[in-house]
Design an enzyme around this catalytic site. Structure first.
Site, PDB file in Angstrom:
ATOM      1  N   TYR A 211     -12.264   7.137 -14.374  1.00 57.99           N
ATOM      2  CA  TYR A 211     -12.390   5.896 -13.591  1.00 57.99           C
ATOM      3  C   TYR A 211     -12.946   4.772 -14.460  1.00 57.99           C
ATOM      4  O   TYR A 211     -12.409   3.661 -14.487  1.00 57.99           O
ATOM      5  CB  TYR A 211     -13.306   6.141 -12.382  1.00 57.99           C
ATOM      6  CG  TYR A 211     -13.473   4.930 -11.483  1.00 57.99           C
ATOM      7  CD1 TYR A 211     -12.487   4.563 -10.570  1.00 57.99           C
ATOM      8  CD2 TYR A 211     -14.629   4.147 -11.533  1.00 57.99           C
ATOM      9  CE1 TYR A 211     -12.640   3.461  -9.738  1.00 57.99           C
ATOM     10  CE2 TYR A 211     -14.789   3.038 -10.702  1.00 57.99           C
ATOM     11  CZ  TYR A 211     -13.794   2.706  -9.809  1.00 57.99           C
ATOM     12  OH  TYR A 211     -13.944   1.598  -8.981  1.00 57.99           O
TER      13      TYR A 211
ATOM     14  N   THR B 130     -16.844   0.413   1.836  1.00 56.74           N
ATOM     15  CA  THR B 130     -15.439   0.659   2.202  1.00 56.74           C
ATOM     16  C   THR B 130     -15.230   2.177   2.308  1.00 56.74           C
ATOM     17  O   THR B 130     -16.102   2.955   1.903  1.00 56.74           O
ATOM     18  CB  THR B 130     -14.462   0.132   1.124  1.00 56.74           C
ATOM     19  OG1 THR B 130     -14.497   1.025   0.010  1.00 56.74           O
ATOM     20  CG2 THR B 130     -14.795  -1.280   0.682  1.00 56.74           C
TER      21      THR B 130
ATOM     22  N   ASP C  73       0.860  -1.186   0.000  1.00 54.94           N
ATOM     23  CA  ASP C  73       0.000   0.000   0.000  1.00 54.94           C
ATOM     24  C   ASP C  73       0.896   1.235   0.000  1.00 54.94           C
ATOM     25  O   ASP C  73       2.030   1.191   0.486  1.00 54.94           O
ATOM     26  CB  ASP C  73      -0.919   0.002   1.222  1.00 54.94           C
ATOM     27  CG  ASP C  73      -2.192   0.797   0.999  1.00 54.94           C
ATOM     28  OD1 ASP C  73      -3.259   0.183   0.841  1.00 54.94           O
ATOM     29  OD2 ASP C  73      -2.109   2.055   0.961  1.00 54.94           O
TER      30      ASP C  73
HETATM   31  N1  LIG Z   1     -15.735   0.374  -2.807  1.00 58.61           N
HETATM   32  C1  LIG Z   1     -16.434   0.197  -3.926  1.00 58.61           C
HETATM   33  O1  LIG Z   1     -17.654   0.484  -3.973  1.00 58.61           O
HETATM   34  C2  LIG Z   1     -15.771  -0.376  -5.158  1.00 58.61           C
HETATM   35  C3  LIG Z   1     -16.588  -0.749  -6.229  1.00 58.61           C
HETATM   36  C4  LIG Z   1     -15.998  -1.275  -7.371  1.00 58.61           C
HETATM   37  C5  LIG Z   1     -14.627  -1.417  -7.439  1.00 58.61           C
HETATM   38  N2  LIG Z   1     -13.859  -1.032  -6.404  1.00 58.61           N
HETATM   39  C6  LIG Z   1     -12.410  -1.182  -6.540  1.00 58.61           C
HETATM   40  O2  LIG Z   1     -11.882  -1.946  -5.474  1.00 58.61           O
HETATM   41  C7  LIG Z   1     -10.522  -1.558  -5.259  1.00 58.61           C
HETATM   42  C8  LIG Z   1     -10.313  -1.321  -3.788  1.00 58.61           C
HETATM   43  O3  LIG Z   1     -11.184  -0.285  -3.380  1.00 58.61           O
HETATM   44  P1  LIG Z   1     -11.685  -0.132  -1.878  1.00 58.61           P
HETATM   45  O4  LIG Z   1     -13.131   0.158  -1.930  1.00 58.61           O
HETATM   46  O5  LIG Z   1     -11.200  -1.267  -1.060  1.00 58.61           O
HETATM   47  O6  LIG Z   1     -10.945   1.223  -1.478  1.00 58.61           O
HETATM   48  P2  LIG Z   1     -10.207   1.676  -0.136  1.00 58.61           P
HETATM   49  O7  LIG Z   1     -10.068   3.146  -0.261  1.00 58.61           O
HETATM   50  O8  LIG Z   1     -10.879   1.129   1.080  1.00 58.61           O
HETATM   51  O9  LIG Z   1      -8.763   0.976  -0.228  1.00 58.61           O
HETATM   52  C9  LIG Z   1      -7.891   1.265  -1.272  1.00 58.61           C
HETATM   53  C10 LIG Z   1      -6.473   1.068  -0.758  1.00 58.61           C
HETATM   54  O10 LIG Z   1      -5.593   1.166  -1.874  1.00 58.61           O
HETATM   55  C11 LIG Z   1      -4.490   1.981  -1.516  1.00 58.61           C
HETATM   56  N3  LIG Z   1      -3.945   2.572  -2.733  1.00 58.61           N
HETATM   57  C12 LIG Z   1      -4.543   3.487  -3.529  1.00 58.61           C
HETATM   58  N4  LIG Z   1      -3.725   3.792  -4.556  1.00 58.61           N
HETATM   59  C13 LIG Z   1      -2.591   3.068  -4.406  1.00 58.61           C
HETATM   60  C14 LIG Z   1      -1.388   2.965  -5.140  1.00 58.61           C
HETATM   61  N5  LIG Z   1      -1.180   3.683  -6.249  1.00 58.61           N
HETATM   62  N6  LIG Z   1      -0.434   2.110  -4.703  1.00 58.61           N
HETATM   63  C15 LIG Z   1      -0.623   1.369  -3.584  1.00 58.61           C
HETATM   64  N7  LIG Z   1      -1.766   1.427  -2.840  1.00 58.61           N
HETATM   65  C16 LIG Z   1      -2.731   2.274  -3.251  1.00 58.61           C
HETATM   66  C17 LIG Z   1      -5.056   3.002  -0.557  1.00 58.61           C
HETATM   67  O11 LIG Z   1      -4.058   3.574   0.252  1.00 58.61           O
HETATM   68  C18 LIG Z   1      -6.058   2.163   0.243  1.00 58.61           C
HETATM   69  O12 LIG Z   1      -5.457   1.571   1.382  1.00 58.61           O
HETATM   70  C19 LIG Z   1     -10.268  -0.337  -6.143  1.00 58.61           C
HETATM   71  O13 LIG Z   1      -9.619  -0.770  -7.324  1.00 58.61           O
HETATM   72  C20 LIG Z   1     -11.671   0.137  -6.479  1.00 58.61           C
HETATM   73  O14 LIG Z   1     -11.724   0.818  -7.715  1.00 58.61           O
HETATM   74  C21 LIG Z   1     -14.392  -0.526  -5.243  1.00 58.61           C
END
Ligand SMILES: NC(=O)c1ccc[n+]([C@@H]2O[C@H](COP(=O)([O-])OP(=O)(O)OC[C@H]3O[C@@H](n4cnc5c(N)ncnc54)[C@H](O)[C@@H]3O)[C@@H](O)[C@H]2O)c1
Length: 216
Positions: free
Chosen positions: A114, A149, A33
């Site tokens: 996105y 999240t 991370d």
């Molecule tokens: N939460 C949703 O509704 C949702 C829906 C569809 C897809 N997603 C995808 O799921 C994935 C995770 O999202 P989440 O909801 O767990 O978000 P989150 O914000 O809870 O966690 C994301 C984590 O990724 C880390 N991060 C971000 N950019 C980074 C980088 N360049 N290098 C290393 N670490 C990095 C952040 O520090 C954070 O700890 C993402 O790809 C997001 O697009 C989420």
């Protein structure tokens, strides 16, 4: 043999839930991370739960950063390329699971970057699956809908708690299961894709969205 799982974005949300699930299933997990304080805290939490977890600070969007920790998109692209190279060099084929979104196949106002990026993740998943199949490496992706999240909080507002979300997606049934997912419900599908039960899945992008993409 103990499996090693490299979980990017492992300090929070889906990544943390995935690390926990894979760790509970017996894998040694390495969280990556870009937020070191949160990453160390997440690894400590998992260790306190009995998971073999360590943390590496890294920005997966930085090619040099991905290379520097020998691990193996842009984020998904750099990581998949480096991890695949390492697997091939070590003759230790593994599994890559990308995290896409149902936005990857839809248009949405104010979400062009996105949605386009997630579309690229889908295509990366398919093409890498073809390129790596002969090396015994399977590549698939999950495409979540709404997940509870920290990413759901935009400008201090949790979109899952807004009247609009409740009226359209919950009460209105746009999400047939009438709720957002918990991170563990995405993690369990990732664990399935990463495991032997998914041995014949190759290049799939699996919606995990409570049916949202059916009603979109
Ligand atoms: N939460 C949703 O509704 C949702 C829906 C569809 C897809 N997603 C995808 O799921 C994935 C995770 O999202 P989440 O909801 O767990 O978000 P989150 O914000 O809870 O966690 C994301 C984590 O990724 C880390 N991060 C971000 N950019 C980074 C980088 N360049 N290098 C290393 N670490 C990095 C952040 O520090 C954070 O700890 C993402 O790809 C997001 O697009 C989420």
């Amino acid at each position: 043999m103990t499996r090693t799982a490299l979980v990017t974005g492992g300090a929070s949300g889906i990544g943390l839930a995935t690390a926990r699930r894979l760790g509970v299933d017996g894998a040694r997990v390495v969280l990556v991370d870009r937020r070191p304080v949160a990453g160390v805290a997440a690894a400590r939490l998992l260790v306190s739960e009995g998971v073999d977890a360590t943390f590496i600070e890294g920005d997966v969007a930085s090619e040099s950063s991905v290379r520097s920790f020998d691990v193996i998109a842009f984020g998904a692209y750099f990581c998949a390329r480096e991890v695949a190279r390492a697997m091939v060099a070590a003759s230790a084929p593994g599994v890559i699971v990308n995290v896409s979104s149902i936005n990857s196949t839809r248009g949405l106002v104010s979400s062009s970057s996105y949605n386009a990026a997630k579309g690229a993740v889908d295509q990366l998943t398919r093409c890498l699956a073809l390129e790596l199949a002969d090396h015994g490496i399977r590549v698939n992706a999950v495409a979540p809908g709404f997940v509870d999240t920290p990413m759901s909080v935009v400008d201090g507002v949790d979109e899952l708690q807004t009247p609009a979300f409740r009226s359209v997606y919950v009460e209105g049934g746009r999400i047939p299961l009438r709720r957002a997912a918990q991170p563990a419900e995405i993690a369990s599908v990732i664990a399935f894709l990463a495991g032997p039960d998914a041995s014949y899945l190759c290049g799939a992008v699996l919606p995990v969205d409570g049916g949202l993409s059916v009603t979109f």
